[in-house]
Design a protein around this motif. Structure first.
Motif, PDB file in Angstrom:
ATOM      1  N   SER A 134      -0.915   1.768   5.954  1.00  0.00           N
ATOM      2  CA  SER A 134      -3.081   1.242   5.170  1.00  0.00           C
ATOM      3  C   SER A 134      -3.665   1.330   5.956  1.00  0.00           C
ATOM      4  O   SER A 134      -4.717   1.594   6.204  1.00  0.00           O
TER       5      SER A 134
ATOM      6  N   ALA B 212      -5.402   4.892   6.905  1.00  0.00           N
ATOM      7  CA  ALA B 212      -5.740   5.321   5.972  1.00  0.00           C
ATOM      8  C   ALA B 212      -6.804   4.590   5.774  1.00  0.00           C
ATOM      9  O   ALA B 212      -7.972   5.058   5.292  1.00  0.00           O
TER      10      ALA B 212
ATOM     11  N   PHE C 269      -7.245  -2.267   2.215  1.00  0.00           N
ATOM     12  CA  PHE C 269      -6.633  -1.716   2.777  1.00  0.00           C
ATOM     13  C   PHE C 269      -5.523  -2.582   3.707  1.00  0.00           C
ATOM     14  O   PHE C 269      -3.943  -1.892   2.909  1.00  0.00           O
TER      15      PHE C 269
ATOM     16  N   ILE D 297      -7.288   8.020  -1.693  1.00  0.00           N
ATOM     17  CA  ILE D 297      -6.379   7.832  -0.324  1.00  0.00           C
ATOM     18  C   ILE D 297      -5.933   6.662  -0.047  1.00  0.00           C
ATOM     19  O   ILE D 297      -4.388   6.406   0.048  1.00  0.00           O
TER      20      ILE D 297
ATOM     21  N   PHE E 108      -2.559   8.418   0.286  1.00  0.00           N
ATOM     22  CA  PHE E 108      -2.241   8.986   2.075  1.00  0.00           C
ATOM     23  C   PHE E 108      -1.407   7.397   2.075  1.00  0.00           C
ATOM     24  O   PHE E 108      -1.379   7.935   3.471  1.00  0.00           O
ATOM     25  N   VAL E 109      -2.030   5.971   1.564  1.00  0.00           N
ATOM     26  CA  VAL E 109      -1.451   5.458   2.482  1.00  0.00           C
ATOM     27  C   VAL E 109       0.885   5.019   2.400  1.00  0.00           C
ATOM     28  O   VAL E 109       1.201   5.292   3.493  1.00  0.00           O
TER      29      VAL E 109
ATOM     30  N   LEU F 110       1.195   8.389   4.271  1.00  0.00           N
ATOM     31  CA  LEU F 110       1.699   7.888   6.223  1.00  0.00           C
ATOM     32  C   LEU F 110       2.167   6.877   6.815  1.00  0.00           C
ATOM     33  O   LEU F 110       3.300   7.031   7.775  1.00  0.00           O
TER      34      LEU F 110
END
Length: 142
Positions: free
Chosen positions: A18, A21, A61, A126, A130-131, A134
């Motif tokens: 996180s 990201a 995030f 994102i 994306f978290v 990743l």
């Protein structure tokens, strides 16, 4: 000798994913802020500036990383629940932004709302997709 670090701690994986990201989202939001302001000649916002973009994005995030960790630990399909929650939160934020109206200076308000809408879209996409990616593919940042 092999010195590659492979974390075994799910909390470390979730938070590091996180944070990574968040750094990417911060850089993209800063670029969007710069190019949007330059293209529409909008310089009046005192709320959205470099410091608020950095701190708000990274705080959001980091909290999302802890939430992802909790959902992943306590649920078999935690990543799907996480993605659903943040997709819905992003949609609600966008709907809320469209409901706000101002009567003082309409042109400046529309520029401000468009800037904030772009940043919410960038951060929302994102943080939603994306978290979790990743967290599962930690070779990207380790």
């Amino acid at each position: 000798m092999n010195y590659e670090y492979q974390p075994k701690d799910p909390l470390a994986e979730a938070v590091m994913g996180s944070v990574f990201a968040g750094i990417a989202a911060t850089l993209i939001n800063l670029a969007f802020d710069y190019f949007y302001r330059a293209s529409v000649h909008f310089y009046a916002s005192e709320i959205i500036n470099v410091a608020s973009i950095i701190f708000a994005t990274m705080l959001l995030f980091t909290i999302a990383g802890f939430l992802y960790f909790a959902l992943d630990i306590f649920s078999k399909h935690g990543y799907l629940i996480y993605m659903f929650i943040f997709a819905i939160l992003t949609i609600f934020c966008l709907i809320g932004l469209m409901q706000i109206s101002s009567s003082a200076n309409t042109e400046e308000f529309i520029k401000f709302r468009n800037l904030l809408t772009g940043m919410v879209c960038i951060s929302g996409l994102i943080i939603t997709f994306f978290v979790p990616y990743l967290e599962k593919h930690n070779a990207v940042y380790y």
